[in-house]
Design an enzyme around this catalytic site. Structure first.
Site, PDB file in Angstrom:
ATOM      1  N   SER A  58     -11.105 -12.181  -7.931  1.00  0.00           N
ATOM      2  CA  SER A  58     -11.330 -11.856  -9.331  1.00  0.00           C
ATOM      3  C   SER A  58     -12.654 -12.447  -9.769  1.00  0.00           C
ATOM      4  CB  SER A  58     -10.188 -12.441 -10.163  1.00  0.00           C
ATOM      5  OG  SER A  58     -10.578 -12.619 -11.501  1.00  0.00           O
ATOM      6  N   LYS A  77      -6.760 -15.526  -7.403  1.00  0.00           N
ATOM      7  CA  LYS A  77      -6.369 -14.167  -7.070  1.00  0.00           C
ATOM      8  C   LYS A  77      -6.777 -13.718  -5.672  1.00  0.00           C
ATOM      9  CE  LYS A  77      -4.532 -11.563  -9.483  1.00  0.00           C
ATOM     10  NZ  LYS A  77      -5.031 -10.651 -10.460  1.00  0.00           N
ATOM     11  N   ASN A 137      -6.159 -10.118  -4.620  1.00  0.00           N
ATOM     12  CA  ASN A 137      -5.563  -8.845  -5.018  1.00  0.00           C
ATOM     13  C   ASN A 137      -5.333  -7.913  -3.834  1.00  0.00           C
ATOM     14  OD1 ASN A 137      -5.458  -9.422  -7.777  1.00  0.00           O
ATOM     15  ND2 ASN A 137      -7.617  -8.871  -8.035  1.00  0.00           N
ATOM     16  N   ARG A 189     -15.502  38.787  -2.134  1.00  0.00           N
ATOM     17  CA  ARG A 189     -16.056  37.426  -2.225  1.00  0.00           C
ATOM     18  C   ARG A 189     -16.028  37.021  -3.683  1.00  0.00           C
ATOM     19  NH1 ARG A 189     -20.717  37.878   0.394  1.00  0.00           N
ATOM     20  NH2 ARG A 189     -19.336  37.868   2.197  1.00  0.00           N
TER      21      ARG A 189
END
Lengths: 442, 442, 442, 442
Positions: free
Chosen positions: D276, D282, D284, D315
C-alpha cells in the site's frame, strides 16, 4: 404476470416456443426433480444405502405424486432454493414417513436441481439438433435451387461484385453445420448428472458414492462426471455460448433479410408479413426483425451466464441464481429463433428481376473490378485500377454505363460479354451446390 | 410457462415483486392502451378532429370493455405489434361501428404502446422513489445508531484501518440520495406521451397534431415531447441505465454482506436466512445473494437496451422488440432488489464483539499506519514506514501484537492509547451521522 | 504494442482522438498525480498538518520533476497500483528527504489516482460539451436547410409515409440537446476530489481532514464530496452510462446513413468514403460504420464498468482494475465518435432526386394511409382501410400506381393533390425548424 | 497513448503479456500480411495466374521490405482498412512495378487481414495450450500434495461440511482439462485461410481459385475452408467464447483466493502481495484481483464480438471493426490471466492450521449434517434433522460445541470420532488424486 413477454399470453405467438417452453414450466421442473429423486433412491437401494422398500415407495411416488408449485413458493423465497420445500412436500405427499425419510438421502439441493435441469436440456438438445438440421436442409434447398441466380454482392451496403442467391443462402447455412458439430462435442460435457452432496464430497454416501452416481447417470441416460461440478460451471457456460453462436448466425440472416426486403431493394419476398395499425400497405418483415431481436437478447443474457462462471467457493447462491434468471430464456429464445428461421427459409422467394436490377443499377459499377483485371492485360494493374476508378466517377456523374464508356475506350480489352453477371459469378454457384449437398447429407 | 423465474409460481416469492409486477401483466398493458386510446379520442374531439359522440363512446368503452389477451396473441405473432389486433378487438367490443371507426384515429402502434408503457412507468417511478426513500432512511437509522461502532475497514479483503459500522451503512446509503436526484432529473425526459403517427410526422391529424398531443399529455398527466421519439430511445435507455445504477448500488451492499456474514467473520446477523435441504446448521444469506444476482442480471439486460438505441430509421422492429424483452424484467428486478435491501436493512444487526475481533485479530496490524505516522514524529516518514513494515512482519511471524513490539521499542512515541479503535476512527462517525441526518431529511 | 487499435500507429487515424487521447497517456496520468500531490501538500500546510517549507518544495517539484512511466512499471505490477512506486520516485527526484517525507501525507493510492482521473475528466467534459454543441449545430443547419425536403419515412425498412430530411436530421440531433442537459446534471456528481485515506476515514489528518479536502477541491477547481467515494462508484458508472447514451445516439445516425447510402437507395452522399483494395468503384461509408462500431464497443465496455459498481468493502482491487481497463477506451471512443459524426454532418449532402424516387417508387404505396383517411370521409374507416389494403395489393401486383387506381374508383375522394409528398409532410417541417432553432440557441 | 492500460508503459507489468502481446503489434500485423501476400503470389504462380518471376520478387520482398505502420495511418483512416495503403506501400517498396503489379492479385482486404490474423492466432493457440497445460499441472501438484488436507467447504460463504484443499485445487483445475479438449475441437474451425475475393466468389482467380486457396492454406500451415468466411464469423466468435470460458475459470480461482486470503480467514498465503502507499502492513492479493478483473473484462468484450456475428451481407465494416477493437485485448488478457494463475499456483501455500481453525470454529456446526445422518440410525431422518437444527441453535447461542451437546444427549449415536474432519472428507481426497493423475498425464 409476465416479466418476460415470452411468458405473456399476449405475445406468446411472437416470442414463445410451445415445444421447448414446456420444458421450463414449473411443473416440468418439479416433475424432473421427482424423477431424479426416484432414480437416486433406486440407485441407493441397489447399493444398500437405503432399504429397497423405501426406494420402491419413493420411486413409485415420484411418478404419481402431484405437487403444487405455488405451495412451495413461500419457502423457496426464504431458502433461495426450491428443494427444501420440495422434499418436505414430497415426503408429506408420500404419506409413508418410514419410507419418505429416505428421500433425498445425502444429496444436496444443487444435485437435484442441476440434474433435473440437465434432464430437460437433454430433450432440448435433441430438439435443437432436429431444428438445426431442418433449417440447414431448407437453406440447402434454397442454395441448390438458386445456385446460379445472380444478385449483387454487397460490402458496406455498396454493390461490390456479382454473386448468386444460392451462395448467399449457403453462407446462411454453412455455420449451422458447424453448430451441429459443436453440439455433438459439447453434449457429453453438458449432459451429466450432478451428485456430490452438501459441499461436493458426497460424504454422506460413504464408499458407495461413486457407484451410486454412476448408477444414477445410467438410469437417467446421462453422463457420470466422476467429480463435483457444483462450482465449475463451464458446461453450462459453454452451452450458453453455443446458444449465442446459433442465434448470432440466425440474427445475421435476419439482418440480411431486413436489407433485402427494403422498399426499393425488394430482392426477396417473405411468405408472411406484419400489418400496421394505420398503414394499409405495410407487410413488415416481422420474422427477420425477430431473429435480430432474439440474437441481441441472447447475447446480453449470455454475458450474465458467463459472468456466473465466477462461482465462489463450493456454492455461490448469487452466481447460481443468475443462471436461473437467464438460461431458460435463451433456451426458449434460441428455439423460437430456429423455428422462425425455418419458417422464413421455407416461405421466402427470391425476386430474380429485382436481383438483376440490383446488379444493373444505372452505371453498372459492379463490373469495375472485372474491368480492371481485364485491362491489366494491356497495362500495369495499378494503372488499370486508376483508369477504372476515373471511369467509374465519369459513369456515376454522367449516368453513362461503365460498359459503354469502357467499350468506347478499349473496345478489345472490354468486350460486352465482360459486363454480364453470368461472366462474373466466380465460385458462387459451386459454393451454393456444395452446401446444398452437405445439407442433404445431414 | 416461465421463461423467467420472475414469472414462475414456484419462484415468485424469491424473484417477483407483486406491486410492480402488476404493472406489467398482459391485462395491465391492455388496460393502459385502452386509457390512452380513450384519452386520445377525447383530445381529438376537443380539437374537432372526430365527433364528440364518438369520443364519448370510445372513452366510456375504454373504461368498460374487457379484452382477452390470449385472443390477441395470434395476430400479434403475425404483426409483431399488438395494436392492430387490439384495435380490432376494441372496435368489435364497442358494438357501435359508427363510433368505433374513430378509434385510433391517425395514431400508430408505437404511439399507443409507448404511451401505455410510460403511463405505467409513471407509477413505477413513484414506487421506486418511495422505496429508495424508505431504504435510505433505514440505512440512515443504522448509520446513526452505529456511528461510533468500530469495525475493521478492509481493502482487498485485508484489514486496513478501523472504521465504524455506521460509516459503512452510510456508504451503502449515500448513492441512494444521488439516485433520487437522478430520478428527479430523468423523470420529465421519460414521462412523455408518444403521439407522432405512422412515420413520426402526425400527418393524419392535420394542423391539430400539436394541440392534440398537448391535450393528451395533460389528460394523462404526462409531458409533451413536442416531437416524435419513435426512433430516439434515449429516454428509455437513460431509465434503464438508472435502474442499473440502482441495482449496482444494492449489489454492492449484497457483496459486503456476503463477506461480513461469512462463518469466521460474522460481523453481521441477518434477521432471516435460508435453510439447506441437507445441512441442519445453515442459515444462508439469501437476500444478499439475491441483491448480487439481480444487479448482475440487470446489468446484462441493460446492455441489450442500450444496444437498442441503435434504432434504425423511423421505426426498427428488432430494436423495439429488444426493449420489450428486457425492460419489464429489470423494472421488476430493481423493485425486488429495493424491497429485499430494505428487508435486510431493517432486519440486520451488527455484532459488536465480532467487529471488535476483526480489529483485534492476533497481531493487531490494523494500527500499522497509525504507528507509522506516530513514529514520523521521531524519524522521517519513509523510515517510519520501513520500520513499521519490518515490525509488522515480526508481529505476523511471532504472533506478538504490534502494540507490544512498538511499546518495547518506542515507548514514548507508541503509547497504548494509539492502539485502540476509538483513537483511529477519523471521520467515520461524522460521515455516518451526516448521512443519517440527510436520510432523515428526505 | 496495441491491445487496442486505438493505441496503434497503424489505426490511429481511424480510431484515435488526438485531443482526448492526450488526457490518457502515461505521462498525463503521472503529471495529474503530481498536481494532486502538490495541491494536497499546500492544503495540508495551510492547515498546519505539514511544514510550509515542505509543502512549497513538494508543490514546486510537482511542476518540475520528470518521472519515467516505464521505471514505475515493475513495482506497479507488484502492487497493482502505481502510487507506491510513484511516491518513491517522486521523493527520490526531490532530492530533499526532509521535505519529501511529507509528500502523500495521510493519503491513500485511491485518493491520488481517482482525483488525478477526475482532473482529466474535467477537461474531457469540456471537450465533449463543445463537440456535442458543434455537432448539434451542424445537424441543426441540416435540419433547417432541408426542413421541407421530402423523403420516404421508413419503418421496418418499408416505406411508410413521407417525411422530410430536415425532420430526420432533427431526430438525429434532438437527443444531443438532452445529452447536454444530462452532462450538466452529472458534472457536479463526477467532478469531485477523492480524499479519504487508507480506509475511507481520513484518520491520519486528524480534525483537519474536512478542511484539507475542501481546500484541495478548491485548489483543483473540483467539488468536495464531503465523504469517501472509494467504494461508491456511482459517479463513474453514471458517466460511463452517459457515454453509452451519447455513442448510442451517434450509432443510430450511423445505422441510418448505412441504409441511406446503400447502392440502389443513395439518398445521401457523404463527402468522404473509403477505397477498396480491389474494387475501383467503391466509396465505402467508413465513418457511418465507425459510428456503429464505436457504439457497440462502448456499450460492451459500459457493462464492465456497471459491473464494477459491485465494489466490495472499502476497496476492491478487481472492481477498480475493471474501471481502468474500460474507462479510457470509452472516453476516447466517444470523442472519436463525436468528431466523426461532426465530420459527417458537415460533409453530407442529401440527394433530392433519390429521395423523391424513394417516395415515388413504382406503385406509390406510401400514400396508402393518406388515402385511407381521405376515404374515411365517404365510408367507415375500417372499411376504408380494407379497401385501400386491397388496392395496395392490386397496385403492387400490377404496377399501376395507387393514385391512378384510386382516382379511377373514387375520383372525388382521392384527388391527385393527395398523392404528392408536399401534401403529406405533417409536422416534419415544423419539427425540423424547431430543432434548428434550438440548436442555434446553444 | 494508452486507451487500454495493457498498452501502457506504466501498467505493462500488471496487465500486459510480452509473449502474446508481440503477436498484436503493428509491425507483427504488417509482417503477417506480407507473409500472406508472399505465399499468395507463389500459390498463384504455381497455378499460372501470375508470372513466376513476379511471384518470386513478391515473395522475396515479403521477407525483406520494411513498412512503417505510421505511414499507412492516414489512408487507413480514410479506407477503414489498412490493406489499400499497405499494398501501395508494398508495391512502392518493391521498386519493381513490373512485378509489383501482381501483388494482391484478385484478393480483397479481408482475405489478407483475416488470414494474417489467423496466422498469429495459430501461434497464440499453441501458447495457450502450453500455458493451460502448465497451469493444470501446477494445480495437479497442489491437488496431489494436499489431497487429504482438511478445510471447510463453504456454500454461500457459510461453513458447510469438510472438504480438502486438494479437492479445491482439483475443482480449479478440472475445467482446464475440458478447455484443452475444447481448444482441440475449435482449432481446425478457426485456423483457416480466408481467400474469397471482393464479394466472396473469388471471381478474379477464374477456375484456379480453389486450387490457389488450397495451396495457400498448405503454404501457411492452415486449413482450407473451401468457402468464404468473410461474413460468417462463427469461428472468431467461438474462439472469443472459449477465451471467456478460460478467463471465467481463472476468475473463479481469483474469487476463491480473495476470500481465502482475507484477514481472519487466511487459509492461503500467496507467495507475493502488493504494498500500500500508506499502510505498512498490507500485502494485497494482487494477482487474484487481477484474475477477477481480466475475467470480467473479457466477458464484456466477448459480448461485443458475439454481437459482431450479426455481420450484414457480404462484408459489414462496423461488425468487422468491433472484432478489431475487442479481439486482441482478450487474447492478451487471457494470456496474462493464464500466466498470473500459474504464478499463483506455483507460489501459494495452504495454511493447515488456519484451515483447521475454519473447521473448528467455536461451535463446530460443520458436523451438523453428519450428526443428522448418524442420528438417522435411531430416529427418522426428518426428526433427526429437526433435532440437529435445534442443537445447532443451542450451540451457536451458548458457544458449547455441537459435539459436546450431542455427546451428552446421544452418547452412542454421536461418538467423538464423528466430529473430526478426517471422518468426513468423503470423496474429496479421491477427487484430488484423480485430478492430479489426469494433470500429470497431460
Amino acid at each position: 404476470m409476465p416479466a418476460s413477454p415470452i411468458d405473456s399470453a399476449l405475445y406468446r405467438d411472437l416470442f414463445h416456443d410451445a415445444e421447448v417452453g414446456t420444458l421450463f414450466t414449473d411443473s416440468a421442473e418439479i416433475r424432473a426433480m421427482m424423477l431424479v429423486e426416484g432414480a437416486l433412491a433406486k440407485a441407493q437401494a441397489a447399493h444398500g444405502l437405503i432399504p429397497d422398500t423405501a426406494a420402491a415407495a419413493i420411486d413409485r411416488a415420484a411418478r404419481e405424486v402431484q405437487i403444487d408449485p405455488a405451495a412451495l413458493s413461500k419457502a423457496t423465497g426464504q431458502n433461495a432454493v426450491v428443494v427444501p420445500a420440495f422434499v418436505a412436500a414430497f415426503r408429506a405427499a408420500m404419506n409413508a414417513p418410514e419410507h419418505a425419510q429416505y428421500l433425498h438421502w445425502g444429496a444436496t439441493s444443487q444435485d437435484i436441481m442441476d440434474t433435473a435441469l440437465v434432464l430437460r436440456l437433454a430433450r432440448l438438445l435433441a430438439i435443437q439438433q432436429d431444428r438445426l438440421t431442418t433449417l440447414a436442409r431448407a437453406l440447402g434447398t434454397l442454395a441448390g435451387a438458386h445456385a446460379e441466380l445472380p444478385m449483387a454482392g454487397r460490402t458496406y451496403g455498396q454493390v461490390a461484385t456479382p454473386t448468386t442467391f444460392g451462395a448467399v443462402a449457403a453462407s446462411w447455412g454453412a455455420p449451422l453445420l458447424r453448430h451441429l458439430d459443436r453440439l455433438a462435442e459439447l453434449k457429453p460435457r453438458l449432459l451429466q448428472v450432478s451428485l456430490s452432496g452438501a459441499a461436493g464430497t458426497l460424504s454422506m454416501m460413504g464408499d458407495h458414492g461413486p457407484g451410486i452416481r454412476a448408477a444414477l447417470a445410467q438410469a437417467l441416460n446421462l453422463g457420470d462426471p466422476q467429480a463435483s461440478w457444483h462450482s465449475t460451471r463451464d458446461g453450462v457456460a459453454e452451452f450458453s455460448g453455443w446458444l449465442t453462436l446459433v442465434t448470432g448466425t440466425l440474427g445475421k440472416i435476419g439482418e440480411d433479410l431486413l436489407v433485402m426486403t427494403q422498399t426499393g431493394i425488394q430482392e426477396i419476398t417473405l411468405g408472411t408479413g406484419g400489418s400496421s395499425s394505420t398503414m394499409p400497405q405495410k407487410t413488415n418483415p416481422v420474422l427477420p426483425s425477430l431473429l435480430v431481436a432474439l440474437a441481441r437478447q441472447t447475447n446480453a443474457l449470455n454475458a450474465a451466464i458467463q459472468g456466473a462462471a465466477l462461482h465462489r467457493q463450493q456454492r455461490d447462491g448469487a452466481a447460481w441464481m443468475v443462471e436461473w434468471l437467464s438460461l431458460p430464456q435463451i433456451c426458449i429464445a434460441s428455439a423460437r429463433a430456429l423455428a422462425a428461421a425455418t419458417e422464413i427459409a421455407k416461405g421466402l422467394d427470391p425476386v430474380p428481376g429485382r436481383m438483376r436490377a440490383g446488379i444493373d443499377d444505372g452505371p453498372g459499377l459492379i463490373y469495375a473490378e472485372a474491368l480492371s483485371f481485364a485491362l491489366a492485360g494491356i497495362m500495369p494493374r495499378p494503372e488499370a485500377q486508376q483508369a477504372v476508378k476515373a471511369l467509374c466517377q465519369e459513369a456515376a456523374a454522367t449516368g453513362t454505363p461503365l460498359a459503354a464508356l469502357a467499350a468506347a475506350r478499349w473496345p478489345e480489352a472490354a468486350p460486352p460479354g465482360l459486363f454480364t453477371p453470368e461472366a462474373q459469378l466466380g465460385l458462387a454457384p459451386a459454393e451454393a451446390r456444395a452446401f446444398a449437398k452437405a445439407a442433404r447429407a445431414l
